[in-house]
Design a protein around this motif. Structure first.
Motif, mmCIF file in Angstrom:
data_model
loop_
_atom_site.group_PDB
_atom_site.id
_atom_site.type_symbol
_atom_site.label_atom_id
_atom_site.label_comp_id
_atom_site.label_asym_id
_atom_site.label_seq_id
_atom_site.Cartn_x
_atom_site.Cartn_y
_atom_site.Cartn_z
ATOM 1 N N MET A 1 -33.434 -14.638 89.693
ATOM 2 C CA MET A 1 -33.491 -15.613 88.620
ATOM 3 C C MET A 1 -32.075 -16.026 88.242
ATOM 4 O O MET A 1 -31.199 -15.185 88.065
ATOM 5 C CB MET A 1 -34.219 -15.021 87.408
ATOM 6 N N THR A 2 -31.855 -17.335 88.107
ATOM 7 C CA THR A 2 -30.532 -17.834 87.775
ATOM 8 C C THR A 2 -30.194 -17.498 86.329
ATOM 9 O O THR A 2 -31.060 -17.176 85.513
ATOM 10 C CB THR A 2 -30.470 -19.352 87.976
ATOM 11 N N LEU A 3 -28.901 -17.598 86.015
ATOM 12 C CA LEU A 3 -28.457 -17.314 84.647
ATOM 13 C C LEU A 3 -29.103 -18.274 83.664
ATOM 14 O O LEU A 3 -29.481 -17.884 82.550
ATOM 15 C CB LEU A 3 -26.927 -17.414 84.584
ATOM 16 N N ARG A 4 -29.230 -19.546 84.051
ATOM 17 C CA ARG A 4 -29.853 -20.525 83.157
ATOM 18 C C ARG A 4 -31.286 -20.124 82.829
ATOM 19 O O ARG A 4 -31.703 -20.168 81.659
ATOM 20 C CB ARG A 4 -29.816 -21.906 83.808
ATOM 21 N N ARG A 5 -32.029 -19.708 83.826
ATOM 22 C CA ARG A 5 -33.416 -19.300 83.582
ATOM 23 C C ARG A 5 -33.480 -18.021 82.766
ATOM 24 O O ARG A 5 -34.372 -17.847 81.925
ATOM 25 C CB ARG A 5 -34.144 -19.114 84.918
ATOM 26 N N GLN A 6 -32.553 -17.106 83.008
ATOM 27 C CA GLN A 6 -32.546 -15.871 82.235
ATOM 28 C C GLN A 6 -32.302 -16.157 80.756
ATOM 29 O O GLN A 6 -33.001 -15.626 79.882
ATOM 30 C CB GLN A 6 -31.463 -14.931 82.773
ATOM 31 N N ILE A 7 -31.301 -17.012 80.463
ATOM 32 C CA ILE A 7 -31.016 -17.343 79.068
ATOM 33 C C ILE A 7 -32.190 -18.096 78.450
ATOM 34 O O ILE A 7 -32.613 -17.792 77.322
ATOM 35 C CB ILE A 7 -29.723 -18.182 78.981
ATOM 36 N N ALA A 8 -32.728 -19.078 79.175
ATOM 37 C CA ALA A 8 -33.855 -19.848 78.650
ATOM 38 C C ALA A 8 -35.066 -18.959 78.404
ATOM 39 O O ALA A 8 -35.752 -19.078 77.372
ATOM 40 C CB ALA A 8 -34.212 -20.974 79.618
ATOM 41 N N THR A 9 -35.341 -18.045 79.325
ATOM 42 C CA THR A 9 -36.479 -17.133 79.162
ATOM 43 C C THR A 9 -36.274 -16.210 77.979
ATOM 44 O O THR A 9 -37.205 -15.972 77.184
ATOM 45 C CB THR A 9 -36.672 -16.303 80.443
ATOM 46 N N ALA A 10 -35.051 -15.686 77.833
ATOM 47 C CA ALA A 10 -34.770 -14.794 76.709
ATOM 48 C C ALA A 10 -34.904 -15.536 75.380
ATOM 49 O O ALA A 10 -35.503 -15.021 74.418
ATOM 50 C CB ALA A 10 -33.369 -14.207 76.852
ATOM 51 N N VAL A 11 -34.351 -16.747 75.319
ATOM 52 C CA VAL A 11 -34.454 -17.539 74.087
ATOM 53 C C VAL A 11 -35.913 -17.863 73.782
ATOM 54 O O VAL A 11 -36.357 -17.770 72.627
ATOM 55 C CB VAL A 11 -33.621 -18.828 74.216
ATOM 56 N N ALA A 12 -36.677 -18.227 74.816
ATOM 57 C CA ALA A 12 -38.093 -18.545 74.610
ATOM 58 C C ALA A 12 -38.864 -17.331 74.117
ATOM 59 O O ALA A 12 -39.666 -17.431 73.172
ATOM 60 C CB ALA A 12 -38.701 -19.066 75.912
ATOM 61 N N ALA A 13 -38.632 -16.173 74.737
ATOM 62 C CA ALA A 13 -39.344 -14.963 74.336
ATOM 63 C C ALA A 13 -39.017 -14.591 72.894
ATOM 64 O O ALA A 13 -39.915 -14.282 72.089
ATOM 65 C CB ALA A 13 -38.995 -13.818 75.281
ATOM 66 N N ILE A 14 -37.729 -14.622 72.553
ATOM 67 C CA ILE A 14 -37.331 -14.276 71.183
ATOM 68 C C ILE A 14 -37.890 -15.290 70.195
ATOM 69 O O ILE A 14 -38.371 -14.929 69.109
ATOM 70 C CB ILE A 14 -35.795 -14.200 71.087
ATOM 71 N N SER A 15 -37.858 -16.569 70.552
ATOM 72 C CA SER A 15 -38.379 -17.612 69.670
ATOM 73 C C SER A 15 -39.868 -17.425 69.417
ATOM 74 O O SER A 15 -40.341 -17.531 68.273
ATOM 75 C CB SER A 15 -38.114 -18.993 70.272
ATOM 76 N N VAL A 16 -40.605 -17.143 70.471
ATOM 77 C CA VAL A 16 -42.048 -16.938 70.322
ATOM 78 C C VAL A 16 -42.331 -15.723 69.455
ATOM 79 O O VAL A 16 -43.183 -15.762 68.545
ATOM 80 C CB VAL A 16 -42.702 -16.788 71.711
ATOM 81 N N LEU A 17 -41.621 -14.625 69.712
ATOM 82 C CA LEU A 17 -41.842 -13.410 68.925
ATOM 83 C C LEU A 17 -41.522 -13.638 67.450
ATOM 84 O O LEU A 17 -42.304 -13.251 66.567
ATOM 85 C CB LEU A 17 -40.986 -12.268 69.488
ATOM 86 N N VAL A 18 -40.381 -14.273 67.180
ATOM 87 C CA VAL A 18 -40.002 -14.521 65.785
ATOM 88 C C VAL A 18 -40.980 -15.476 65.124
ATOM 89 O O VAL A 18 -41.432 -15.250 63.986
ATOM 90 C CB VAL A 18 -38.564 -15.076 65.717
ATOM 91 N N ALA A 19 -41.332 -16.561 65.826
ATOM 92 C CA ALA A 19 -42.242 -17.546 65.247
ATOM 93 C C ALA A 19 -43.620 -16.942 64.979
ATOM 94 O O ALA A 19 -44.217 -17.174 63.917
ATOM 95 C CB ALA A 19 -42.362 -18.749 66.179
ATOM 96 N N VAL A 20 -44.130 -16.168 65.922
ATOM 97 C CA VAL A 20 -45.443 -15.533 65.738
ATOM 98 C C VAL A 20 -45.396 -14.532 64.588
ATOM 99 O O VAL A 20 -46.315 -14.467 63.753
ATOM 100 C CB VAL A 20 -45.896 -14.847 67.046
ATOM 101 N N ALA A 21 -44.317 -13.751 64.525
ATOM 102 C CA ALA A 21 -44.195 -12.766 63.446
ATOM 103 C C ALA A 21 -44.147 -13.454 62.084
ATOM 104 O O ALA A 21 -44.840 -13.050 61.137
ATOM 105 C CB ALA A 21 -42.948 -11.912 63.659
ATOM 106 N N VAL A 22 -43.319 -14.503 61.968
ATOM 107 C CA VAL A 22 -43.233 -15.227 60.702
ATOM 108 C C VAL A 22 -44.565 -15.892 60.367
ATOM 109 O O VAL A 22 -45.023 -15.870 59.214
ATOM 110 C CB VAL A 22 -42.106 -16.279 60.771
ATOM 111 N N GLY A 23 -45.217 -16.479 61.382
ATOM 112 C CA GLY A 23 -46.512 -17.110 61.154
ATOM 113 C C GLY A 23 -47.553 -16.120 60.659
ATOM 114 O O GLY A 23 -48.322 -16.419 59.731
#
Length: 399
Positions: A1-23
């Motif tokens: 996995m490229t660095l771009r995909r790793q960063i995008a995946t990490a940001v997406a995972a954290i965003s989903v977790l935070v958004a779901v938790a807050v929701g």
């Protein structure tokens, strides 16, 4: 996995977790708020109904021993206590409040349908907000990751150019910013400048040594020719000629390193050119022709390349030495121990023969062949034949 995909995946995972938790937290808080409001309203209505009951006044919405009252709340009130419960029946979802009276259990009912509908509307708003937040965050993460990845790819491309010999390439001119990537580019530029300076010093030293040796060597050659005939004289002359060849090779290497050479191209039939080169070397070489082709190349440099390959095969390999022509591809193979791993990994290096089993020498023959190959735009690769022996492949460029 490229660095771009790793960063995008990490940001997406954290965003989903935070958004779901807050929701979920907001959802639970809103449910608790509506339930508490409904419970407070039901208890207020029950207090009013108990007061009216004690005064023998009618109380709208209140009933004694209502059959729809949930059993667990009826039992609680029958035991002399007041309570509330949220329950669903045929009339919908309601908040019940009940308390004991002389004739049984007095209960009131507060409709919870509107509250449930408000909670559902809020859930939809939360879901839309979560999706929008995740999309925005992921998009921002992808843009940031793409910028970092693009700058790193630019630096990597420039670094590969430096590794290929372009030591005057500078990454700092291609990578903007003042972050860690810019620091990396500055460090690579410093390394490139240092490497370029050292290579220039080495090339200058090689050229200076060769030029300085030329004058005394000319006198030495003349003196050797004046010696009386005999075995000692022949040995001296042979050594002088070897030294003269070494100096000429050094001069040739210095010219190739300076990138001042330009090819003198002409159209020649490849088979005729190859047979001419083999005849000039005077070596025992087996020639094989699969297909002949007219090529446009520098005949003198082609002679030099093939001559050095054949001489290297005889000097450091073992017979029979085979030269094969197939279109624009020429292969030279011997049946010796093969090229050493260091040469296969890093290519020919001057003043190194890389392996004792391939004999002694100054290692300039293959270096010169590689330099002339670069001048005429061809490619020269070194491998070992599966059946044994060294295999050099020269591929001439198309017209």
């Amino acid at each position: 996995m490229t660095l771009r995909r790793q960063i995008a995946t990490a940001v997406a995972a954290i965003s989903v977790l935070v958004a779901v938790a807050v929701g979920l937290l907001v959802h639970q808080a809103m449910i608790r708020q509506h339930v508490d409001q409904a419970r407070s309203s039901a208890l207020t209505a029950l207090t009013s109904a108990l007061t009216d009951y004690g005064r023998n006044l009618p109380s709208p919405g209140a009933a004694v021993d209502d059959p729809a009252l949930p059993a667990r709340l009826h039992d609680l009130a029958a035991g002399g206590r007041q309570g509330t419960v949220l329950a669903t029946d045929q009339q919908g979802e309601s908040m019940w409040a009940a308390g004991p009276v002389q004739d049984g259990v007095l209960s009131v009912r507060v409709d919870f349908t509107q509250d449930r509908r408000a909670i559902a509307d809020l859930d939809r708003i939360i879901l839309i907000t979560v999706i929008a937040a995740v999309f925005t965050t992921v998009l921002a993460g992808v843009l940031v990751a793409d910028r970092i990845s693009r700058r790193l790819r630019t630096a990597a491309t420039a670094a590969r150019g430096i590794a290929a010999g372009g030591t005057d390439t500078r990454i700092g001119e291609l990578v903007d910013g003042k972050d860690e990537v810019a620091d990396l580019a500055a460090a690579v530029d410093l390394m490139s400048r240092t490497l370029h300076r050292r290579l220039e010093d080495e090339q200058r030293f090689t050229a200076d040594v060769a030029h300085e040796l030329r004058t005394p060597l000319t006198g030495l050659v003349t003196a050797a020719e004046l010696l009386p005939p005999g075995r000692p004289t022949q040995l001296v002359q042979n050594r002088v000629q070897a030294l003269r060849a070494l100096v000429e090779d050094l001069l040739e290497v210095s010219r190739l390193d300076a990138d001042v050479e330009s090819p003198d191209l002409s159209a020649v039939p490849l088979e005729r050119a190859v047979r001419r080169t083999v005849a000039l070397t005077g070596l025992d070489v087996s020639i094989g022709i699969t297909s002949d082709q007219e090529v446009r190349t520098d005949l003198r440099r082609l002679d030099r390349i093939l001559g050095n390959l054949l001489l290297n095969a005889h000097r450091h390999g073992a017979g029979p030495v085979e030269l094969h022509v197939d279109g624009r591809r020429i292969t030279v193979r011997d049946h010796g121990p093969g090229y050493p791993e260091d040469l296969l990994d890093h290519g020919p290096q001057r003043f190194r023969t890389n392996a004792p089993e391939r004999g002694r020498g100054h290692g300039l023959g293959l270096t010169i062949a590689t330099g002339h190959t670069r001048v005429i735009g061809a490619t020269l690769t070194f491998t070992n034949h599966p059946a044994g022996g060294a295999l050099a492949t020269l591929t001439l460029p198309p017209d």
